[in-house]
Design a protein around this motif. Structure first.
Motif, PDB file in Angstrom:
ATOM      1  N   CYS A   1       4.718   7.107  -0.264  1.00 15.67           N
ATOM      2  CA  CYS A   1       5.849   6.650   0.560  1.00 15.67           C
ATOM      3  C   CYS A   1       5.891   7.463   1.844  1.00 15.67           C
ATOM      4  N   ASN A   2       6.230   6.830   2.940  1.00 18.07           N
ATOM      5  CA  ASN A   2       6.299   7.477   4.258  1.00 18.07           C
ATOM      6  C   ASN A   2       7.722   7.372   4.811  1.00 18.07           C
ATOM      7  N   LEU A   3       8.015   8.235   5.753  1.00 21.17           N
ATOM      8  CA  LEU A   3       9.290   8.111   6.462  1.00 21.17           C
ATOM      9  C   LEU A   3       9.165   8.772   7.824  1.00 21.17           C
ATOM     10  N   PHE A   4      10.069   8.414   8.705  1.00 22.61           N
ATOM     11  CA  PHE A   4      10.156   9.057  10.016  1.00 22.61           C
ATOM     12  C   PHE A   4      11.375   9.974  10.015  1.00 22.61           C
ATOM     13  N   VAL A   5      11.214  11.157  10.551  1.00 24.22           N
ATOM     14  CA  VAL A   5      12.377  12.015  10.798  1.00 24.22           C
ATOM     15  C   VAL A   5      12.166  12.657  12.165  1.00 24.22           C
ATOM     16  N   TYR A   6      13.194  12.621  12.998  1.00 22.72           N
ATOM     17  CA  TYR A   6      13.064  13.239  14.316  1.00 22.72           C
ATOM     18  C   TYR A   6      12.822  14.736  14.161  1.00 22.72           C
ATOM     19  N   SER A   7      11.918  15.250  15.006  1.00 24.00           N
ATOM     20  CA  SER A   7      11.574  16.683  14.922  1.00 24.00           C
ATOM     21  C   SER A   7      12.804  17.566  15.094  1.00 24.00           C
ATOM     22  N   ASP A   8      13.767  17.099  15.910  1.00 20.14           N
ATOM     23  CA  ASP A   8      14.927  17.963  16.166  1.00 20.14           C
ATOM     24  C   ASP A   8      16.073  17.748  15.172  1.00 20.14           C
ATOM     25  N   ASN A   9      15.836  16.947  14.125  1.00 23.33           N
ATOM     26  CA  ASN A   9      16.863  16.746  13.100  1.00 23.33           C
ATOM     27  C   ASN A   9      16.710  17.849  12.052  1.00 23.33           C
ATOM     28  N   GLU A  10      17.400  18.950  12.304  1.00 25.65           N
ATOM     29  CA  GLU A  10      17.218  20.138  11.466  1.00 25.65           C
ATOM     30  C   GLU A  10      17.612  19.874  10.010  1.00 25.65           C
ATOM     31  N   THR A  11      18.781  19.264   9.810  1.00 28.38           N
ATOM     32  CA  THR A  11      19.234  18.984   8.438  1.00 28.38           C
ATOM     33  C   THR A  11      18.262  18.056   7.734  1.00 28.38           C
ATOM     34  N   GLY A  12      17.872  16.976   8.447  1.00 33.26           N
ATOM     35  CA  GLY A  12      16.954  16.006   7.843  1.00 33.26           C
ATOM     36  C   GLY A  12      15.639  16.666   7.451  1.00 33.26           C
ATOM     37  N   ASN A  13      15.090  17.462   8.365  1.00 27.94           N
ATOM     38  CA  ASN A  13      13.803  18.121   8.060  1.00 27.94           C
ATOM     39  C   ASN A  13      13.927  19.075   6.883  1.00 27.94           C
ATOM     40  N   ARG A  14      15.016  19.825   6.841  1.00 21.22           N
ATOM     41  CA  ARG A  14      15.188  20.764   5.717  1.00 21.22           C
ATOM     42  C   ARG A  14      15.314  19.995   4.410  1.00 21.22           C
ATOM     43  N   PHE A  15      16.086  18.898   4.458  1.00 23.30           N
ATOM     44  CA  PHE A  15      16.260  18.077   3.255  1.00 23.30           C
ATOM     45  C   PHE A  15      14.907  17.583   2.751  1.00 23.30           C
ATOM     46  N   TRP A  16      14.092  16.966   3.640  1.00 26.38           N
ATOM     47  CA  TRP A  16      12.839  16.355   3.178  1.00 26.38           C
ATOM     48  C   TRP A  16      11.851  17.417   2.699  1.00 26.38           C
TER      49      TRP A  16
ATOM     50  N   ARG B   1       0.830  -1.208   0.000  1.00 23.43           N
ATOM     51  CA  ARG B   1       0.000   0.000   0.000  1.00 23.43           C
ATOM     52  C   ARG B   1       0.863   1.256   0.000  1.00 23.43           C
ATOM     53  N   ALA B   2       1.922   1.239   0.788  1.00 21.86           N
ATOM     54  CA  ALA B   2       2.785   2.412   0.904  1.00 21.86           C
ATOM     55  C   ALA B   2       4.232   1.967   1.046  1.00 21.86           C
ATOM     56  N   GLY B   3       5.122   2.806   0.529  1.00 18.00           N
ATOM     57  CA  GLY B   3       6.544   2.555   0.694  1.00 18.00           C
ATOM     58  C   GLY B   3       7.028   3.170   1.999  1.00 18.00           C
ATOM     59  N   SER B   4       8.236   2.777   2.399  1.00 18.85           N
ATOM     60  CA  SER B   4       8.866   3.393   3.576  1.00 18.85           C
ATOM     61  C   SER B   4      10.353   3.539   3.305  1.00 18.85           C
ATOM     62  N   LEU B   5      10.912   4.636   3.776  1.00 22.29           N
ATOM     63  CA  LEU B   5      12.353   4.872   3.668  1.00 22.29           C
ATOM     64  C   LEU B   5      12.925   4.913   5.082  1.00 22.29           C
ATOM     65  N   HIS B   6      14.130   4.362   5.240  1.00 23.54           N
ATOM     66  CA  HIS B   6      14.785   4.336   6.545  1.00 23.54           C
ATOM     67  C   HIS B   6      16.273   4.646   6.374  1.00 23.54           C
ATOM     68  N   HIS B   7      16.815   5.372   7.338  1.00 21.72           N
ATOM     69  CA  HIS B   7      18.269   5.519   7.488  1.00 21.72           C
ATOM     70  C   HIS B   7      18.946   6.153   6.267  1.00 21.72           C
ATOM     71  N   LEU B   8      18.285   7.076   5.601  1.00 20.97           N
ATOM     72  CA  LEU B   8      19.000   7.783   4.526  1.00 20.97           C
ATOM     73  C   LEU B   8      20.188   8.514   5.141  1.00 20.97           C
ATOM     74  N   ALA B   9      21.369   8.284   4.601  1.00 20.35           N
ATOM     75  CA  ALA B   9      22.552   8.999   5.098  1.00 20.35           C
ATOM     76  C   ALA B   9      23.589   9.119   3.996  1.00 20.35           C
ATOM     77  N   VAL B  10      24.302  10.224   4.042  1.00 20.72           N
ATOM     78  CA  VAL B  10      25.406  10.485   3.109  1.00 20.72           C
ATOM     79  C   VAL B  10      26.635  10.835   3.952  1.00 20.72           C
ATOM     80  N   ASP B  11      27.779  10.311   3.563  1.00 17.76           N
ATOM     81  CA  ASP B  11      29.054  10.627   4.225  1.00 17.76           C
ATOM     82  C   ASP B  11      29.198  12.154   4.286  1.00 17.76           C
ATOM     83  N   PRO B  12      29.554  12.703   5.462  1.00 19.20           N
ATOM     84  CA  PRO B  12      29.658  14.157   5.584  1.00 19.20           C
ATOM     85  C   PRO B  12      30.510  14.801   4.481  1.00 19.20           C
ATOM     86  N   ALA B  13      31.563  14.110   4.035  1.00 14.40           N
ATOM     87  CA  ALA B  13      32.443  14.689   3.005  1.00 14.40           C
ATOM     88  C   ALA B  13      31.772  14.763   1.635  1.00 14.40           C
ATOM     89  N   TRP B  14      30.654  14.083   1.477  1.00 16.13           N
ATOM     90  CA  TRP B  14      29.980  14.030   0.177  1.00 16.13           C
ATOM     91  C   TRP B  14      28.633  14.758   0.184  1.00 16.13           C
TER      92      TRP B  14
END
Ligand code: COA
Length: 142
Positions: A104-119, A66-79
């Motif tokens: 598609c759904n995903l979880f992002v912590y409210s205090d993850n500023e970079t993650g929230n801006r990215f999404w 019914r729906a997709g889910s994404l988890h643990h998206l991460a990129v090496d800080p140097a990239w």
């Protein structure tokens, strides 16, 4: 740099890649065995970015029909800030669309500023009328 499907052989190096990274919280679903089971249930959806065989980006992706889910998206800080996070997500979403999955759904912590801006920058909704409810079914081992 290459983006390719995440395979069972990537589990251990990917766990090492994620460990200690701000914005990523590993839990009991992140043992090599549990991750391998997730990959086998969702073949070809999760993605790895690598350079000379070294992981510089990773994301887990699955769906329940019914729906997709994404988890643990991460990129090496140097990239970061080179479009790699966006490419990893676009690759997952294209594979979900190909499988006929409409959202598609995903979880992002409210205090993850970079993650929230990215999404939010990628056009993901933050519908304030929704809440996520969760119930633990097994005691945490971590
Ligand atoms: C979130 C993350 C995966 C983004 O990866 P990335 O490769 O740097 O992202 P991209 O280069 O594709 O960024 C795409 C757009 O998102 C936005 N964005 C990304 N990082 C941002 C930041 N730190 N601040 C503000 N906007 C940001 C920008 O609009 C960016 O486009 P631009 O660079 O042209 O301005 C990376 O920062 C990361 O690994 N963070 C730690 C783990 C994490 O928090 N993951 C999210 C878990 S939900």
């Amino acid at each position: 740099m290459q983006i390719r499907p995440f395979t069972v052989d990537d589990c251990l190096p990917a766990i090492a890649f994620w460990q200690g990274m701000a914005g990523i919280t590993l839990n009991e679903s992140d043992t090599p065995a549990a991750m391998a089971a997730f990959l086998q249930r969702n073949p070809g959806l999760s993605q790895i970015a690598c350079v000379d065989g070294r992981i510089i980006g990773a994301v887990l992706c699955g769906h329940n029909g019914r729906a997709g889910s994404l988890h643990h998206l991460a990129v090496d800080p140097a990239w970061r800030r080179r479009g790699l996070g966006r490419q990893l997500v676009e690759t997952c979403l294209a594979a979900l669309q190909q499988a006929g999955i409409p959202r598609c759904n995903l979880f992002v912590y409210s205090d993850n500023e970079t993650g929230n801006r990215f999404w939010l920058e990628q056009g993901w909704d933050d519908p304030s009328s929704w809440k996520v409810l969760q119930k633990r079914l097994l005691q945490s081992t971590g």
